[in-house]
Write a protein that holds these residues in place. Structure first.
Motif, PDB file in Angstrom:
ATOM      1  N   ARG A   1       2.326 -12.921 -26.744  1.00 34.95           N
ATOM      2  CA  ARG A   1       1.373 -13.853 -27.381  1.00 34.95           C
ATOM      3  C   ARG A   1      -0.055 -13.513 -26.966  1.00 34.95           C
ATOM      4  O   ARG A   1      -0.981 -13.557 -27.780  1.00 34.95           O
ATOM      5  N   VAL A   2      -0.206 -13.193 -25.675  1.00 35.46           N
ATOM      6  CA  VAL A   2      -1.546 -12.855 -25.166  1.00 35.46           C
ATOM      7  C   VAL A   2      -2.076 -11.592 -25.847  1.00 35.46           C
ATOM      8  O   VAL A   2      -3.259 -11.504 -26.174  1.00 35.46           O
ATOM      9  N   ARG A   3      -1.181 -10.635 -26.112  1.00 38.18           N
ATOM     10  CA  ARG A   3      -1.610  -9.402 -26.790  1.00 38.18           C
ATOM     11  C   ARG A   3      -2.243  -9.733 -28.144  1.00 38.18           C
ATOM     12  O   ARG A   3      -3.223  -9.105 -28.556  1.00 38.18           O
ATOM     13  N   GLY A   4      -1.634 -10.683 -28.839  1.00 33.01           N
ATOM     14  CA  GLY A   4      -2.196 -11.103 -30.128  1.00 33.01           C
ATOM     15  C   GLY A   4      -3.572 -11.728 -29.947  1.00 33.01           C
ATOM     16  O   GLY A   4      -4.508 -11.453 -30.699  1.00 33.01           O
ATOM     17  N   LYS A   5      -3.681 -12.578 -28.923  1.00 24.70           N
ATOM     18  CA  LYS A   5      -4.955 -13.274 -28.679  1.00 24.70           C
ATOM     19  C   LYS A   5      -6.049 -12.317 -28.201  1.00 24.70           C
ATOM     20  O   LYS A   5      -7.225 -12.542 -28.468  1.00 24.70           O
ATOM     21  N   GLU A   6      -5.622 -11.276 -27.490  1.00 22.74           N
ATOM     22  CA  GLU A   6      -6.618 -10.315 -26.993  1.00 22.74           C
ATOM     23  C   GLU A   6      -7.402  -9.685 -28.144  1.00 22.74           C
ATOM     24  O   GLU A   6      -8.567  -9.324 -27.993  1.00 22.74           O
ATOM     25  N   GLN A   7      -6.738  -9.585 -29.292  1.00 25.49           N
ATOM     26  CA  GLN A   7      -7.424  -8.975 -30.444  1.00 25.49           C
ATOM     27  C   GLN A   7      -8.549  -9.858 -30.960  1.00 25.49           C
ATOM     28  O   GLN A   7      -9.400  -9.412 -31.718  1.00 25.49           O
ATOM     29  N   LYS A   8      -8.476 -11.157 -30.586  1.00 28.70           N
ATOM     30  CA  LYS A   8      -9.523 -12.074 -31.056  1.00 28.70           C
ATOM     31  C   LYS A   8     -10.643 -12.234 -30.031  1.00 28.70           C
ATOM     32  O   LYS A   8     -11.594 -12.972 -30.270  1.00 28.70           O
ATOM     33  N   LEU A   9     -10.500 -11.563 -28.877  1.00 30.37           N
ATOM     34  CA  LEU A   9     -11.604 -11.605 -27.913  1.00 30.37           C
ATOM     35  C   LEU A   9     -12.810 -10.879 -28.506  1.00 30.37           C
ATOM     36  O   LEU A   9     -12.650  -9.949 -29.302  1.00 30.37           O
ATOM     37  N   LEU A  10     -13.982 -11.306 -28.099  1.00 26.80           N
ATOM     38  CA  LEU A  10     -15.187 -10.677 -28.633  1.00 26.80           C
ATOM     39  C   LEU A  10     -15.358  -9.290 -28.015  1.00 26.80           C
ATOM     40  O   LEU A  10     -15.369  -9.145 -26.788  1.00 26.80           O
ATOM     41  N   SER A  11     -15.474  -8.305 -28.869  1.00 23.95           N
ATOM     42  CA  SER A  11     -15.621  -6.926 -28.382  1.00 23.95           C
ATOM     43  C   SER A  11     -17.104  -6.650 -28.084  1.00 23.95           C
ATOM     44  O   SER A  11     -17.983  -7.453 -28.424  1.00 23.95           O
ATOM     45  N   ALA A  12     -17.355  -5.503 -27.489  1.00 24.44           N
ATOM     46  CA  ALA A  12     -18.735  -5.130 -27.154  1.00 24.44           C
ATOM     47  C   ALA A  12     -19.644  -5.096 -28.392  1.00 24.44           C
ATOM     48  O   ALA A  12     -20.768  -5.608 -28.343  1.00 24.44           O
ATOM     49  N   PRO A  13     -19.172  -4.525 -29.552  1.00 23.42           N
ATOM     50  CA  PRO A  13     -20.052  -4.539 -30.727  1.00 23.42           C
ATOM     51  C   PRO A  13     -20.375  -5.968 -31.209  1.00 23.42           C
ATOM     52  O   PRO A  13     -21.486  -6.234 -31.670  1.00 23.42           O
ATOM     53  N   VAL A  14     -19.406  -6.877 -31.082  1.00 16.77           N
ATOM     54  CA  VAL A  14     -19.673  -8.272 -31.502  1.00 16.77           C
ATOM     55  C   VAL A  14     -20.701  -8.902 -30.561  1.00 16.77           C
ATOM     56  O   VAL A  14     -21.623  -9.591 -31.008  1.00 16.77           O
TER      57      VAL A  14
END
Lengths: 323, 161
Positions: free
Chosen positions: A11-24
């Motif tokens: 589940r966390v792997r899925g949520k990690e994709q929604k973390l704000l990346s450096a470009p964001v």
């Protein structure tokens, strides 16, 4: 059991994709104003649609994180180490509230982000019913309240509680089986000690004050640090140069916020390998820390935008991202 | 005691089905948890993660196959068990079944770990599904080696008087 956290980590792997990346983060920094930055955050699912104010949105994000983790982990006590700072923040607020006989609801941190209900702490301090508090808080609550009532010294009261919080965080970290949680405990205490030592040194505080304020930890010798801080700032740098925090000296020389950024980046660097671990509680702990880092970073960017700081000035303060 | 040979032979068949099957059950369960975690937030990933979940299930099938072959050779399947099976022959049957039982269990668990990691990979990079299949599939090689040895050994055991 290697199976215990497989579902949670997936589940966390899925949520990690929604973390704000450096470009964001960069697009937030480059946004022309705070409203544009808020719009970018809303596009990335930030906020609950109700709280349009910055503080409300950030609180909603923090609550989302904890609600998600609570959904995955049956025994949340493994993550208490991340919440102790909030408990002791509430204790400080309750002590001040009682000593000054005034009520300030807004300063207390809510139930979802603490291990002890803020109302319980307020009631226990107000009624001097310290036995109602967790054992680790009883003595320090009484001591801090007495210190504030008898001396009127709010700083001393805060220092006593801050040190107690650090001792508890370190102990909780050491008790954990997980490397990330142990590292969090150690780094939190060490960075707080360094900040306190620098501040106390600049304010010309004596050795006795430093001994009361610094919490022992494994990566620093607090006696040596206290001695150095009671001598001069150069003595502090000299001492740190002999520790694992030697790289931080150049940041400390720049500013307290640069050192804080260095600490946050170090934490992110240490938790980053958890992106590849599928079986332990580590990725969950890393996700919590990554979200805290993200929220802190967004708060800083929005605050910079609100205060019309330059893009360069805000960019200097932006932390590294987990993903 | 005269039937001890038959006892060991059946024990070998039972262990092949039991231990390899237990490994597969645990492995498919582990991969299933990871798959469920991914599908919770990404329902469209169901087909991909289901295939990865099933990979550690093959060892149980191989164990079952070895058990069938052993029992067939012993005449149990036709209802005419080889009661006079010598102790040596019985132990040989047991030994022949062990590669599949032991390697089946270990490979199922390790394949499951690789499958869990691959499920995480697919959840982040759905376009890498083909490559993600290969990592757990590599572990299958050793389960197939064990299956091969167990089958060859079972065929050889028949020659023992």
């Amino acid at each position: 059991m290697p199976e215990e956290y497989i579902y949670a980590v997936a589940r966390v792997r899925g949520k990690e994709q929604k973390l704000l990346s450096a470009p964001v983060m960069d697009s937030l920094v480059s946004a022309p104003g705070v409203n544009e930055a808020l719009r970018i955050l809303a596009d990335h699912g930030w906020g609950d649609g109700e709280n349009t104010e910055i503080d409300g949105m950030l609180t909603a994000e923090r609550e989302k994180t904890w609600a998600f983790i609570k959904e995955l982990v049956p025994d949340m006590s493994v993550f208490d180490v991340f919440l102790y700072a909030n408990d002791y923040h509430n204790l400080k607020a309750a002590v001040k509230e009682t000593a000054r006989m005034e009520t300030q609801d807004s300063v207390f941190i809510g139930r979802n982000e603490t291990t002890v209900d803020a109302e319980l702490i307020r009631r226990a301090v107000r009624d001097r019913d310290f036995g109602a508090l967790p054992e680790e808080m009883q003595e320090i609550a009484k001591e801090a309240l007495d210190a504030l009532l008898h001396t009127g010294d709010g700083q001393m009261s805060d220092i006593l509680i801050d040190r107690a919080a650090l001792v508890r965080i370190l102990e909780a970290g050491k008790r954990s089986d997980n490397e990330i949680i142990r590292m969090y405990g150690e780094l939190t205490v060490a960075s707080a000690d360094i900040k306190t030592a620098i501040r106390a040194c600049l304010m010309k505080k004596d050795r006795a004050f430093l001994e009361r304020a610094l919490a022992p930890c494994d990566s620093l010798d607090v006696n040596d640090l206290a001695q150095a801080a009671s001598e001069s700032i150069d003595a502090v740098y000299e001492y740190l140069d002999r520790t694992t925090y030697a790289d931080a000296i150049s940041e400390i020389r720049k500013s307290p916020s640069a050192f804080e950024r260095w600490c946050d980046n170090l934490m992110i660097e240490k938790i980053r390998p958890e992106i590849h671990h599928p079986f332990t509680i580590g990725p969950l702990a890393a996700y919590i820390l990554a979200r805290e880092n993200e929220i802190k970073c967004v708060r800083m960017i929005l605050s910079g935008k609100t205060n019309d700081l330059s893009v360069e000035s805000i960019r200097e303060r932006v932390r590294e991202t987990y993903v | 005691m005269s039937n001890l040979g038959l006892f060991f032979a059946i024990l070998g068949a039972a262990l092949a089905a039991l231990i390899a099957g237990a490994g597969s059950a645990r492995g498919v369960g582990m991969a299933g948890q990871a798959a469920a975690g991914v599908v919770t937030d990404q329902p469209d990933m169901f087909g991909r993660v289901l295939i990865l979940q099933l990979l550690p299930g093959t060892q149980g099938i191989y164990g079952l196959l070895i058990a069938f072959v052993a029992m067939n050779n012993l005449g149990i399947m036709s209802g005419n068990p080889e009661v006079s099976c010598s102790l040596l022959k019985g132990l040989a049957y047991l030994g022949a079944c062990l590669p599949m039982a032991i390697v089946g269990y270990i490979s199922a668990i390790n394949q499951a770990k690789a499958a869990v990691a691959s499920i995480a990979l697919v959840s982040k990079r759905p376009d890498q599904f083909g490559k993600s299949m290969l990592f757990p599939a590599m572990v299958e090689t050793y389960a197939i080696f064990a299956l091969l040895i167990s089958i060859l050994a079972l065929n050889g055991v028949g020659a023992i008087g």
